[in-house]
Design a protein around this motif. Structure first.
Motif, PDB file in Angstrom:
ATOM      1  N   GLY A   1      13.032  10.048   6.289  1.00  0.00           N
ATOM      2  CA  GLY A   1      12.370   8.659   5.825  1.00  0.00           C
ATOM      3  C   GLY A   1      12.341   8.772   4.375  1.00  0.00           C
ATOM      4  O   GLY A   1      12.149   7.593   3.672  1.00  0.00           O
ATOM      5  N   GLY A   2      12.297   9.955   3.582  1.00  0.00           N
ATOM      6  CA  GLY A   2      12.091   9.795   1.876  1.00  0.00           C
ATOM      7  C   GLY A   2      11.004   9.216   1.839  1.00  0.00           C
ATOM      8  O   GLY A   2       9.799   9.456   2.039  1.00  0.00           O
ATOM      9  N   TYR A   3      11.067   7.971   0.567  1.00  0.00           N
ATOM     10  CA  TYR A   3      10.108   7.652  -0.082  1.00  0.00           C
ATOM     11  C   TYR A   3       9.391   6.808   1.138  1.00  0.00           C
ATOM     12  O   TYR A   3       8.015   6.270   0.964  1.00  0.00           O
ATOM     13  CB  TYR A   3      10.714   6.409  -0.976  1.00  0.00           C
ATOM     14  N   ALA A   4       9.731   6.131   2.227  1.00  0.00           N
ATOM     15  CA  ALA A   4       9.301   5.512   3.290  1.00  0.00           C
ATOM     16  C   ALA A   4       8.106   6.125   3.808  1.00  0.00           C
ATOM     17  O   ALA A   4       7.297   5.789   3.978  1.00  0.00           O
ATOM     18  CB  ALA A   4      10.234   5.093   4.398  1.00  0.00           C
ATOM     19  N   TRP A   5       8.256   7.533   3.729  1.00  0.00           N
ATOM     20  CA  TRP A   5       7.286   8.219   4.477  1.00  0.00           C
ATOM     21  C   TRP A   5       6.209   8.364   3.352  1.00  0.00           C
ATOM     22  O   TRP A   5       5.021   8.489   3.887  1.00  0.00           O
ATOM     23  CB  TRP A   5       7.753   9.663   4.725  1.00  0.00           C
ATOM     24  N   MET A   6       6.368   8.152   2.359  1.00  0.00           N
ATOM     25  CA  MET A   6       5.245   8.463   1.248  1.00  0.00           C
ATOM     26  C   MET A   6       4.346   7.103   1.449  1.00  0.00           C
ATOM     27  O   MET A   6       3.236   7.406   0.908  1.00  0.00           O
ATOM     28  CB  MET A   6       5.957   8.239  -0.248  1.00  0.00           C
ATOM     29  N   ILE A   7       4.865   6.060   2.040  1.00  0.00           N
ATOM     30  CA  ILE A   7       3.901   5.000   2.287  1.00  0.00           C
ATOM     31  C   ILE A   7       3.371   5.120   3.689  1.00  0.00           C
ATOM     32  O   ILE A   7       2.296   4.668   4.017  1.00  0.00           O
ATOM     33  CB  ILE A   7       4.986   3.455   2.140  1.00  0.00           C
ATOM     34  N   LEU A   8       4.178   5.301   4.671  1.00  0.00           N
ATOM     35  CA  LEU A   8       3.654   5.549   6.093  1.00  0.00           C
ATOM     36  C   LEU A   8       2.662   6.422   6.440  1.00  0.00           C
ATOM     37  O   LEU A   8       1.771   6.429   6.886  1.00  0.00           O
ATOM     38  CB  LEU A   8       4.960   5.783   6.954  1.00  0.00           C
ATOM     39  N   GLU A   9       2.701   7.630   5.413  1.00  0.00           N
ATOM     40  CA  GLU A   9       1.748   8.532   5.628  1.00  0.00           C
ATOM     41  C   GLU A   9       0.295   8.330   5.340  1.00  0.00           C
ATOM     42  O   GLU A   9      -0.492   8.430   6.147  1.00  0.00           O
ATOM     43  CB  GLU A   9       2.198   9.955   4.912  1.00  0.00           C
ATOM     44  N   PRO A  10      -0.104   7.482   4.217  1.00  0.00           N
ATOM     45  CA  PRO A  10      -1.328   7.004   3.976  1.00  0.00           C
ATOM     46  C   PRO A  10      -1.633   5.820   4.829  1.00  0.00           C
ATOM     47  O   PRO A  10      -3.016   5.546   5.311  1.00  0.00           O
ATOM     48  CB  PRO A  10      -1.283   6.680   2.468  1.00  0.00           C
ATOM     49  N   VAL A  11      -0.659   4.909   5.317  1.00  0.00           N
ATOM     50  CA  VAL A  11      -0.855   3.978   6.273  1.00  0.00           C
ATOM     51  C   VAL A  11      -1.247   4.350   7.647  1.00  0.00           C
ATOM     52  O   VAL A  11      -2.551   3.948   8.150  1.00  0.00           O
ATOM     53  CB  VAL A  11       0.458   2.967   6.444  1.00  0.00           C
ATOM     54  N   LEU A  12      -0.598   5.602   8.118  1.00  0.00           N
ATOM     55  CA  LEU A  12      -1.064   5.996   9.258  1.00  0.00           C
ATOM     56  C   LEU A  12      -2.554   6.734   9.297  1.00  0.00           C
ATOM     57  O   LEU A  12      -3.421   6.845  10.166  1.00  0.00           O
ATOM     58  CB  LEU A  12      -0.113   7.059  10.029  1.00  0.00           C
ATOM     59  N   GLY A  13      -2.663   7.567   8.096  1.00  0.00           N
ATOM     60  CA  GLY A  13      -4.019   8.416   7.943  1.00  0.00           C
ATOM     61  C   GLY A  13      -5.175   7.261   7.950  1.00  0.00           C
ATOM     62  O   GLY A  13      -5.896   7.496   8.442  1.00  0.00           O
ATOM     63  N   ILE A  14      -4.980   6.269   6.890  1.00  0.00           N
ATOM     64  CA  ILE A  14      -6.090   5.435   6.871  1.00  0.00           C
ATOM     65  C   ILE A  14      -6.274   4.638   8.279  1.00  0.00           C
ATOM     66  O   ILE A  14      -7.363   4.299   8.617  1.00  0.00           O
ATOM     67  CB  ILE A  14      -5.765   4.269   5.777  1.00  0.00           C
ATOM     68  N   ALA A  15      -5.091   4.133   9.000  1.00  0.00           N
ATOM     69  CA  ALA A  15      -5.468   3.529  10.309  1.00  0.00           C
ATOM     70  C   ALA A  15      -6.158   4.472  11.182  1.00  0.00           C
ATOM     71  O   ALA A  15      -6.955   3.814  11.933  1.00  0.00           O
ATOM     72  CB  ALA A  15      -3.936   3.182  10.847  1.00  0.00           C
ATOM     73  N   LEU A  16      -5.857   5.728  11.106  1.00  0.00           N
ATOM     74  CA  LEU A  16      -6.649   6.694  11.971  1.00  0.00           C
ATOM     75  C   LEU A  16      -8.118   6.758  11.584  1.00  0.00           C
ATOM     76  O   LEU A  16      -8.844   7.029  12.605  1.00  0.00           O
ATOM     77  CB  LEU A  16      -5.900   8.132  11.876  1.00  0.00           C
ATOM     78  N   LEU A  17      -8.363   6.988  10.565  1.00  0.00           N
ATOM     79  CA  LEU A  17      -9.772   7.074  10.050  1.00  0.00           C
ATOM     80  C   LEU A  17     -10.583   5.701  10.354  1.00  0.00           C
ATOM     81  O   LEU A  17     -11.461   5.818  10.803  1.00  0.00           O
ATOM     82  CB  LEU A  17      -9.869   7.201   8.341  1.00  0.00           C
ATOM     83  N   THR A  18      -9.884   4.510  10.244  1.00  0.00           N
ATOM     84  CA  THR A  18     -10.431   3.334  10.593  1.00  0.00           C
ATOM     85  C   THR A  18     -10.783   3.278  11.847  1.00  0.00           C
ATOM     86  O   THR A  18     -11.820   2.753  12.473  1.00  0.00           O
ATOM     87  CB  THR A  18      -9.540   2.184  10.055  1.00  0.00           C
ATOM     88  N   ALA A  19      -9.761   3.744  12.785  1.00  0.00           N
ATOM     89  CA  ALA A  19     -10.109   3.589  14.283  1.00  0.00           C
ATOM     90  C   ALA A  19     -11.369   4.675  14.667  1.00  0.00           C
ATOM     91  O   ALA A  19     -12.321   4.319  15.184  1.00  0.00           O
ATOM     92  CB  ALA A  19      -8.732   4.113  15.001  1.00  0.00           C
ATOM     93  N   VAL A  20     -11.356   5.681  14.007  1.00  0.00           N
ATOM     94  CA  VAL A  20     -12.189   6.874  14.327  1.00  0.00           C
ATOM     95  C   VAL A  20     -13.625   6.290  14.172  1.00  0.00           C
ATOM     96  O   VAL A  20     -14.717   6.274  14.652  1.00  0.00           O
ATOM     97  CB  VAL A  20     -12.131   8.103  13.850  1.00  0.00           C
TER      98      VAL A  20
END
Length: 273
Positions: free
Chosen positions: A45-64
């Motif tokens: 995914g290259g740069y796309a993963w640079m965006i998706l990684e924090p998105v998924l991480g913050i989404a997980l923190l928000t859910a917890v």
């Protein structure tokens, strides 16, 4: 017809300056592409993963955090409350961390005459800012779409909050760039200083819920002003009158200007470290 030597000299100077400006832009773009390729060039995914990684991480923190805090201090939806504090905090933190490593990560490139420490700082600042803005747009859109947030957006205050976070991250990052380049131990010291910042920057609480005089003490932390300004942009009834953008911008300008002065002064020494 005689030519004025001053006029001729000015024309030559303009012809020299224009290519230099374009050359600097090309250098900054090349440094941005280099940063993108070296960081995520080999990952799927290259740069796309640079965006998706924090998105998924913050989404997980928000859910917890949503499981433990069902009733937020503002509004009725915890995800939007948490994201409105966490995203500007991360904007500052990631910009400051990226800018602080500008010279260390591009020290070999500084041997080239066309590459200056300003170019390396601007390249990392632009890339981090664009990435975090995209992360914020994706997350806020996702939360507003999925949940009934009952928020009324005030874009002027949201833009002000992001401007404060970007400027503070850039200013502190430039100062840390100098300190880390000269004193390697400062990188560990800064990481220790930042560990409690999450708890004292208004990410999971608001100023009004802190008993005095501790609430006033926390206002010395510029991040408190940034998170409060962002929340004022989402909650119509929340004015956050204690927020002082001039205070945040002053700290950012002071730290950035001081860092740039000393980086220019010790530029040659930093290249040889």
């Amino acid at each position: 017809m005689s030519l004025n030597p001053n006029t001729t000299g000015n024309r030559k100077l303009r012809r020299v300056r224009a290519p230099l400006r374009f050359a600097s832009l090309r250098v900054i773009m090349a440094l941005i592409l280099r940063e993108m390729s070296t960081t995520y060039g080999r990952s799927p995914g290259g740069y796309a993963w640079m965006i998706l990684e924090p998105v998924l991480g913050i989404a997980l923190l928000t859910a917890v955090f949503s499981l433990g805090f069902r009733t937020p201090p503002l509004g009725t939806n915890f995800p939007i409350f948490y994201a409105s504090g966490l995203l500007p905090f991360f904007m500052f933190q990631i910009i400051a961390n990226n800018v602080s490593q500008s010279i260390n990560n591009a020290r070999a490139l500084l041997a080239y005459p066309r590459v200056t420490f300003i170019d390396t700082i601007l390249a990392r600042l632009i890339l981090a800012t664009v990435t975090q803005l995209l992360v914020g747009i994706i997350l806020f859109t996702l939360i507003v779409t999925v949940f009934e947030t009952r928020t009324v957006l005030k874009f002027d205050r949201i833009f002000t909050a992001y401007a404060m976070a970007i400027s503070l991250g850039a200013g502190i990052g430039i100062m840390n760039c100098l300190l880390i380049s000269r004193y390697q131990i400062w990188q560990r010291a800064w990481s220790i200083i930042m560990r409690p910042a999450f708890l004292i920057s208004g990410v999971i609480f608001i100023y009004e819920n802190i008993p005095q005089p501790y609430g006033d003490y926390l206002l010395w932390n510029p991040l408190m002003h940034i998170t409060a300004e962002m929340r004022a942009g989402f909650y119509y009834s929340y004015d956050a009158t204690y927020v002082s953008p001039s205070y945040v911008f002053s700290i950012a300008a002071g730290a950035g200007l001081l860092g740039l002065i000393f980086l220019r002064r010790y530029n040659k020494d930093l290249r040889e470290l």
